[in-house]
Design an enzyme around this catalytic site. Structure first.
Site, PDB file in Angstrom:
ATOM      1  N   ASP A 363       0.859  -1.087  -0.097  1.00 15.42           N
ATOM      2  CA  ASP A 363       0.139   0.091  -0.156  1.00 15.42           C
ATOM      3  C   ASP A 363       0.916   1.276  -0.065  1.00 15.42           C
ATOM      4  O   ASP A 363       1.503   1.294   0.933  1.00 15.42           O
ATOM      5  CB  ASP A 363      -0.844  -0.028   1.358  1.00 15.42           C
ATOM      6  N   HIS A 364       0.868   1.792  -1.080  1.00 20.20           N
ATOM      7  CA  HIS A 364       1.627   2.978  -1.154  1.00 20.20           C
ATOM      8  C   HIS A 364       1.672   4.208  -0.267  1.00 20.20           C
ATOM      9  O   HIS A 364       2.386   5.077  -0.083  1.00 20.20           O
ATOM     10  CB  HIS A 364       1.966   3.600  -2.671  1.00 20.20           C
ATOM     11  N   ARG A 365       0.261   4.225   0.152  1.00 20.65           N
ATOM     12  CA  ARG A 365       0.084   5.222   1.292  1.00 20.65           C
ATOM     13  C   ARG A 365       0.715   4.961   2.484  1.00 20.65           C
ATOM     14  O   ARG A 365       0.876   6.057   3.354  1.00 20.65           O
ATOM     15  CB  ARG A 365      -1.596   5.269   1.524  1.00 20.65           C
TER      16      ARG A 365
END
Length: 390
Positions: A363-365
């Site tokens: 999850d790049h967040r």
């Protein structure tokens, strides 16, 4: 959770019940689980025997022996949805049991086949004809185990029955399948990236062999080694052991590893809690118990909760490489492929090495590319030199 399906009662009317005793089986959107009694006494009345029930509805009464429940008759009219074959409530419930002498071995009465909702669902998903199954449940009722057994046995009539061509079959979604669809759709909206590496599995395979020799009573697999390795790597890279929570990141103190399991009711992810504290043999015992109960639809709610990372291993299906979809709200998942002998140049010479491909989805967040790369490099190092992780 807005509703659940009562699969079967584990106690009969008139039975003594202790607080904590398994009382009935409930099919939820995640698992079929046993629900424990919240009080001690006598099961005076079962208001809803089987079927889907909204949260908050009365399904039964526990009280003192001889206590009247006449005042509670009103809630008993709730189960309009599933009043199928329930007899007309005699006073001693057990005396009503001998009535269905006309039923057949498959539990059918007056042309209707008696089967639990879970059994019907499994039969529908596998194309098994309930009329051909002999029920072993109460009053000949067909339960999930009967359908599983029938699916494992060769049967001649089934292919003939499945002959109609050109017809589209519509299968209603089960609770579990609805949950899978909802959660994976949610995962698809998450900005994610993937990283892929190959690992030399020579030492890891040797470790599995050695562990099996040291623990002959436990079935140790490569998944157990992966679970231990990933847990140790998460403890070294705390920024990977996180979840995105809108305005904050939740950083977890221990590594609880989810293992994706293909169960009859659909994909489930039971969790090995605090895996970094367990030995490989202990992980194998926990994993074996979880996988067995997942395939028997006996998982409890707590078996599916608290995961911080997931492993999805399709190597046993001869899959070389794949990308796994995130398991919300977790921030990463590792997809593991089969181990293949491949020719690899080492120090100017060609060697045949057992290589395994791993793809990490993040999850790049919550996780940056460099953070994920460092984590994946640690997993690879631990697999190639397991002593670093043990």
């Amino acid at each position: 959770m807005e509703s659940g399906t009562i699969v079967k009662w584990l106690k009969s009317e008139g039975d003594a019940v202790e607080k904590g005793d398994p009382l009935y089986e409930l099919d939820t959107d995640k698992v079929t689980q046993e629900v424990e009694a919240e009080a001690s006494g006598v099961l005076l009345k079962i208001a809803i025997s089987t079927g889907e029930v909204e949260v908050g509805k009365t399904i039964g009464f526990i009280g003192e022996q001889g206590e009247a429940v006449a005042a509670a008759e009103a809630p008993a009219k709730e189960p309009e949805q599933k009043q199928e074959e329930k007899p007309a409530e005699p006073s001693p419930a057990r005396e009503a049991q001998p009535a269905p002498e006309t039923q057949q071995s498959n539990g059918s009465t007056n042309g209707r086949i008696k089967a639990s909702p879970l059994a019907r669902r499994i039969a529908r998903e596998r194309g098994i004809e309930l009329a051909q199954i002999r029920g072993t449940g109460p009053e000949g009722r067909i339960v999930a185990e009967d359908v599983e057994r029938a699916g494992a046995e060769p049967s001649s009539p089934a292919p003939v029955a499945a002959a109609p061509s050109g017809e589209v079959e519509s299968r209603p979604l089960s609770n579990v399948r609805k949950t899978i669809a909802r959660r994976l759709t949610q995962a698809w909206t998450v900005p994610a990236f993937q990283l892929t590496v190959n690992a030399d599995m020579t030492r890891a395979n040797e470790l599995v062999t050695k562990q099996r020799e040291l623990n002959p009573e436990v079935r140790i697999t490569l998944t157990d080694v992966l679970t231990k390795v990933c847990a140790q790597a998460l403890m070294r890279h705390r920024d990977m052991n996180v979840q995105f929570a809108d305005d904050s990141l939740l950083v977890f103190p221990s590594a609880s590893i989810g293992i994706a399991v293909a169960a009859p009711q659909g994909l489930v992810v039971p969790v090995v809690h605090s895996a970094e504290r367990l030995t490989i043999a202990q992980i194998a015992q926990v994993r074996g118990d979880l996988v067995g109960r997942a395939r028997d639809a006996k998982l409890r709610g707590e078996d599916l909760e608290g995961g911080t990372f997931t492993i999805s291993n399709l190597g046993m299906y001869d899959v070389d490489q794949f990308i796994a979809v995130l398991n919300p709200p977790q921030a990463s998942i590792l997809a593991v492929g089969a181990t293949r002998d491949q020719v690899v140049p080492v120090d100017g010479e060609l060697h045949v090495l057992p290589l395994m491909t791993m793809t990490l989805t993040c999850d790049h967040r919550a996780v940056d590319g460099a953070t994920g790369a460092e984590f994946l490099r640690t997993i690879k190092a631990f697999l190639q030199e397991p002593g670093l992780a043990l």
